[in-house]
Enzyme design. Sequence first.
Site, PDB file in Angstrom:
ATOM      1  N   GLU A  31     -13.533  -0.140   0.626  1.00  0.00           N
ATOM      2  CA  GLU A  31     -14.658  -0.965   0.730  1.00  0.00           C
ATOM      3  C   GLU A  31     -15.285  -1.219  -0.632  1.00  0.00           C
ATOM      4  O   GLU A  31     -14.961  -0.375  -1.723  1.00  0.00           O
ATOM      5  CB  GLU A  31     -15.955  -0.511   1.635  1.00  0.00           C
ATOM      6  CG  GLU A  31     -15.467  -0.750   3.042  1.00  0.00           C
ATOM      7  CD  GLU A  31     -16.623  -0.226   3.986  1.00  0.00           C
ATOM      8  OE1 GLU A  31     -16.265  -0.583   5.182  1.00  0.00           O
ATOM      9  OE2 GLU A  31     -17.566   0.437   3.744  1.00  0.00           O
ATOM     10  N   GLU A  42      -3.894  -3.029   5.274  1.00  0.00           N
ATOM     11  CA  GLU A  42      -2.670  -3.772   5.238  1.00  0.00           C
ATOM     12  C   GLU A  42      -2.436  -4.008   3.531  1.00  0.00           C
ATOM     13  O   GLU A  42      -1.135  -4.252   3.194  1.00  0.00           O
ATOM     14  CB  GLU A  42      -2.527  -4.713   5.992  1.00  0.00           C
ATOM     15  CG  GLU A  42      -2.733  -4.543   7.384  1.00  0.00           C
ATOM     16  CD  GLU A  42      -3.875  -4.329   8.064  1.00  0.00           C
ATOM     17  OE1 GLU A  42      -4.461  -4.584   9.150  1.00  0.00           O
ATOM     18  OE2 GLU A  42      -4.835  -4.317   7.231  1.00  0.00           O
TER      19      GLU A  42
END
Length: 117
Positions: A31, A42
């Site tokens: 984040e 991913e």
Amino acid sequence: MERAYAPYSEFRVGVAGLVDDGRVVAGCNVENAAYGVTLCAECGMVSELHATGGGRLTAVFCVGGDGQALMPCGRCRQLLWENGGPDCLLMTPEGVLPMSVVLPQAFGPDNLRLGQG
């Protein structure tokens, strides 16, 4: 998922992919205070795929903090299609599905070749 950096949402995600040469590549979400530049797990996995020699993903398993299968977001489904194609297997909350089912009528490299005439 245990190494995810998720101080804002506390929504930890981990992913592992099997490569056609037998390697396993992994990633976790990262984040950022500027939410738009947050990296999905991913993204990290695909970066590791290319940083360690490339190849094609043959199977992928993404999990949330509870260890249960997690369906990748639309952006990540596109990443998986690009790096695994229609036959790449994805563990989903509904079981194992090929990318051709997870992302039907996907846009990919073949579409770009068509425009080159």
